[in-house]
Design a protein around this motif. Structure first.
Motif, mmCIF file in Angstrom:
data_model
loop_
_atom_site.group_PDB
_atom_site.id
_atom_site.type_symbol
_atom_site.label_atom_id
_atom_site.label_comp_id
_atom_site.label_asym_id
_atom_site.label_seq_id
_atom_site.Cartn_x
_atom_site.Cartn_y
_atom_site.Cartn_z
ATOM 1 N N ALA A 149 11.289 4.260 0.355
ATOM 2 C CA ALA A 149 10.327 4.936 -0.515
ATOM 3 C C ALA A 149 10.368 6.433 -0.252
ATOM 4 O O ALA A 149 10.486 6.866 0.897
ATOM 5 N N THR A 150 10.304 7.216 -1.314
ATOM 6 C CA THR A 150 10.104 8.654 -1.163
ATOM 7 C C THR A 150 8.602 8.920 -1.057
ATOM 8 O O THR A 150 7.782 8.146 -1.560
ATOM 9 N N VAL A 151 8.244 10.006 -0.378
ATOM 10 C CA VAL A 151 6.847 10.296 -0.081
ATOM 11 C C VAL A 151 6.466 11.646 -0.683
ATOM 12 O O VAL A 151 7.182 12.634 -0.541
ATOM 13 N N ASP A 152 5.321 11.676 -1.369
ATOM 14 C CA ASP A 152 4.751 12.935 -1.856
ATOM 15 C C ASP A 152 4.007 13.572 -0.692
ATOM 16 O O ASP A 152 2.897 13.181 -0.348
ATOM 17 N N THR A 153 4.622 14.566 -0.053
ATOM 18 C CA THR A 153 4.041 15.165 1.146
ATOM 19 C C THR A 153 3.079 16.308 0.839
ATOM 20 O O THR A 153 2.593 16.962 1.760
ATOM 21 N N SER A 154 2.802 16.540 -0.437
ATOM 22 C CA SER A 154 1.917 17.653 -0.793
ATOM 23 C C SER A 154 0.437 17.272 -0.687
ATOM 24 O O SER A 154 -0.422 18.116 -0.924
ATOM 25 N N ARG A 155 0.148 16.002 -0.341
ATOM 26 C CA ARG A 155 -1.248 15.537 -0.274
ATOM 27 C C ARG A 155 -1.516 14.931 1.095
ATOM 28 O O ARG A 155 -1.431 13.719 1.288
ATOM 29 N N PRO A 156 -1.821 15.774 2.090
ATOM 30 C CA PRO A 156 -2.085 15.269 3.446
ATOM 31 C C PRO A 156 -3.234 14.271 3.462
ATOM 32 O O PRO A 156 -4.173 14.331 2.663
ATOM 33 N N GLY A 157 -3.151 13.305 4.382
ATOM 34 C CA GLY A 157 -4.182 12.288 4.527
ATOM 35 C C GLY A 157 -3.601 10.996 5.059
ATOM 36 O O GLY A 157 -2.398 10.894 5.313
ATOM 37 N N VAL A 158 -4.467 9.998 5.251
ATOM 38 C CA VAL A 158 -4.054 8.686 5.740
ATOM 39 C C VAL A 158 -4.083 7.697 4.579
ATOM 40 O O VAL A 158 -5.094 7.590 3.877
ATOM 41 N N TYR A 159 -2.991 6.973 4.394
ATOM 42 C CA TYR A 159 -2.862 6.035 3.271
ATOM 43 C C TYR A 159 -2.314 4.712 3.794
ATOM 44 O O TYR A 159 -1.316 4.691 4.516
ATOM 45 N N SER A 160 -2.949 3.624 3.413
ATOM 46 C CA SER A 160 -2.481 2.298 3.824
ATOM 47 C C SER A 160 -1.573 1.703 2.750
ATOM 48 O O SER A 160 -1.621 2.103 1.576
ATOM 49 N N TYR A 161 -0.767 0.740 3.154
ATOM 50 C CA TYR A 161 0.091 0.030 2.211
ATOM 51 C C TYR A 161 0.281 -1.399 2.704
ATOM 52 O O TYR A 161 0.073 -1.710 3.876
ATOM 53 N N THR A 162 0.658 -2.276 1.788
ATOM 54 C CA THR A 162 0.839 -3.699 2.087
ATOM 55 C C THR A 162 2.295 -4.087 1.886
ATOM 56 O O THR A 162 2.897 -3.768 0.852
ATOM 57 N N VAL A 163 2.840 -4.771 2.877
ATOM 58 C CA VAL A 163 4.222 -5.265 2.807
ATOM 59 C C VAL A 163 4.181 -6.762 2.528
ATOM 60 O O VAL A 163 3.539 -7.528 3.258
ATOM 61 N N HIS A 164 4.853 -7.187 1.464
ATOM 62 C CA HIS A 164 4.953 -8.606 1.112
ATOM 63 C C HIS A 164 6.235 -9.162 1.737
ATOM 64 O O HIS A 164 7.330 -8.629 1.504
ATOM 65 N N VAL A 165 6.074 -10.228 2.517
ATOM 66 C CA VAL A 165 7.174 -10.753 3.309
ATOM 67 C C VAL A 165 7.385 -12.230 2.993
ATOM 68 O O VAL A 165 6.424 -12.984 2.815
ATOM 69 N N GLN A 166 8.642 -12.628 2.930
ATOM 70 C CA GLN A 166 8.994 -14.032 2.727
ATOM 71 C C GLN A 166 9.640 -14.571 4.002
ATOM 72 O O GLN A 166 10.696 -14.094 4.424
ATOM 73 N N VAL B 48 15.903 -28.553 3.888
ATOM 74 C CA VAL B 48 16.000 -27.260 3.213
ATOM 75 C C VAL B 48 15.076 -26.257 3.890
ATOM 76 O O VAL B 48 14.102 -26.614 4.556
ATOM 77 N N TRP B 49 15.391 -24.975 3.689
ATOM 78 C CA TRP B 49 14.514 -23.897 4.121
ATOM 79 C C TRP B 49 13.568 -23.583 2.959
ATOM 80 O O TRP B 49 14.006 -23.196 1.892
ATOM 81 N N GLU B 50 12.291 -23.772 3.185
ATOM 82 C CA GLU B 50 11.283 -23.533 2.153
ATOM 83 C C GLU B 50 10.614 -22.176 2.399
ATOM 84 O O GLU B 50 10.214 -21.861 3.522
ATOM 85 N N SER B 51 10.477 -21.384 1.344
ATOM 86 C CA SER B 51 9.916 -20.043 1.489
ATOM 87 C C SER B 51 8.407 -20.090 1.665
ATOM 88 O O SER B 51 7.710 -20.923 1.083
ATOM 89 N N VAL B 52 7.899 -19.182 2.485
ATOM 90 C CA VAL B 52 6.467 -19.009 2.718
ATOM 91 C C VAL B 52 6.169 -17.521 2.574
ATOM 92 O O VAL B 52 6.696 -16.702 3.325
ATOM 93 N N ASP B 53 5.348 -17.161 1.597
ATOM 94 C CA ASP B 53 5.059 -15.759 1.310
ATOM 95 C C ASP B 53 3.763 -15.315 1.990
ATOM 96 O O ASP B 53 2.706 -15.931 1.794
ATOM 97 N N LEU B 54 3.857 -14.253 2.772
ATOM 98 C CA LEU B 54 2.719 -13.707 3.496
ATOM 99 C C LEU B 54 2.695 -12.186 3.324
ATOM 100 O O LEU B 54 3.644 -11.600 2.800
ATOM 101 N N THR B 55 1.620 -11.546 3.783
ATOM 102 C CA THR B 55 1.506 -10.087 3.686
ATOM 103 C C THR B 55 1.012 -9.511 5.003
ATOM 104 O O THR B 55 0.350 -10.187 5.801
ATOM 105 N N CYS B 56 1.336 -8.251 5.230
ATOM 106 C CA CYS B 56 0.825 -7.504 6.371
ATOM 107 C C CYS B 56 0.631 -6.056 5.929
ATOM 108 O O CYS B 56 1.196 -5.625 4.918
ATOM 109 N N THR B 57 -0.171 -5.312 6.662
ATOM 110 C CA THR B 57 -0.501 -3.948 6.256
ATOM 111 C C THR B 57 -0.170 -2.954 7.353
ATOM 112 O O THR B 57 -0.128 -3.292 8.544
ATOM 113 N N SER B 58 0.058 -1.727 6.934
ATOM 114 C CA SER B 58 0.263 -0.609 7.854
ATOM 115 C C SER B 58 -0.210 0.649 7.134
ATOM 116 O O SER B 58 -0.744 0.576 6.021
#
Length: 259
Positions: free
Chosen positions: A190-207, A219-229
């Protein structure tokens, strides 16, 4: 040129599948601790992103984030792509050689034959409960294992990145192709807009992938979960990484005159 920020997300896949949650099962690392990233090695990572500016106040180059997922206690993703298949074929060859040796000794007992049949061409599976069947798997060292021993999970796969940092147009994530085949030629950045200082959270979707038995097939069955940073954009003039001063000619030590 944009500055590259590497973010490695280490997943405890086995425990995450048991709890069906990534809470307490992720470990985050980045390469910006020397600038001020906090929570490195925990699930509370806050990645520092310098909002780089030239000394005259004009904005310098944009920043780029790169996410790389990995599984805790798994075979490293840097091994050759055919590593797992080669290890399985090697185990089949060893099993057939063992069978031939037993045959030459005057016969094969029913117990030996059953044991060897379970090893050739098998894949691990799950019974009606949570117990593993006695079938072939690779452990974290690349050796074949069976029963309830720990086995190697497929690498986690990032499927999307969302959250306030995306909706507020602070980061612009996308999946990119790469000649580096460690992650099957795909990675999230991801590119970042650095002109707006501050703290921003985001969610990563993981399989993640769980081994199950479906219609008498394993078989390998998919399990979809999320985590944040989160990321923290700071205002910081662009500086020389060696001297800490502004951009320009590197300072040279005085050279004594040659007489």
């Amino acid at each position: 040129m944009a500055q590259q920020h590497g973010i490695i997300v280490l997943f405890d896949v086995e425990n995450a599948l048991k709890t069906r949650s990534l809470d307490g099962n992720t470990y985050w690392f980045d390469n910006m601790k020397f600038i001020g990233s906090t929570g490195v090695g925990t699930e509370q990572l806050e990645t520092i992103v310098p909002g780089t500016y030239f000394l005259d106040g004009s904005q310098a180059t944009e920043q780029v984030l790169n996410w790389l997922p990995a599984a805790l206690g798994a075979i490293p993703p840097t091994v050759p792509r055919n590593y797992l298949a080669e290890q399985e074929r090697a185990d089949d060859r060893r099993t057939l050689e063992e069978l031939a040796a037993l045959s030459g000794e005057g016969g094969v007992s029913e117990a030996d034959l059953k044991r060897l049949q379970q090893r050739v061409g098998k894949r691990a599976g799950r019974q009606s409960g949570r117990g593993l069947t006695a079938a072939k798997l690779l452990d974290v060292t690349g050796k074949t294992t069976s029963g309830a021993d720990a086995y190697n999970y497929p690498a986690p796969v990032i499927t999307d990145i969302t959250g306030p940092a995306v909706t507020e147009k602070i980061i612009y994530p996308a999946q990119y192709g790469s000649p580096d085949m460690v992650y099957d030629g795909w990675y999230w950045a991801a590119t970042v807009d650095t002109s707006r200082p501050g703290v921003y959270s985001y969610t990563v979707h993981v399989q993640l992938h769980e081994l199950v038995e479906r219609n008498d097939e394993l078989v390998w069955e998919s399990v979809d979960l999320t985590c944040t940073s989160s990321l923290k954009i700071i205002s910081d003039p662009k500086r020389n990484g060696f001297t800490g001063a502004g951009l320009g000619v590197l300072p040279l030590p005085p050279v004594p005159a040659v007489g």
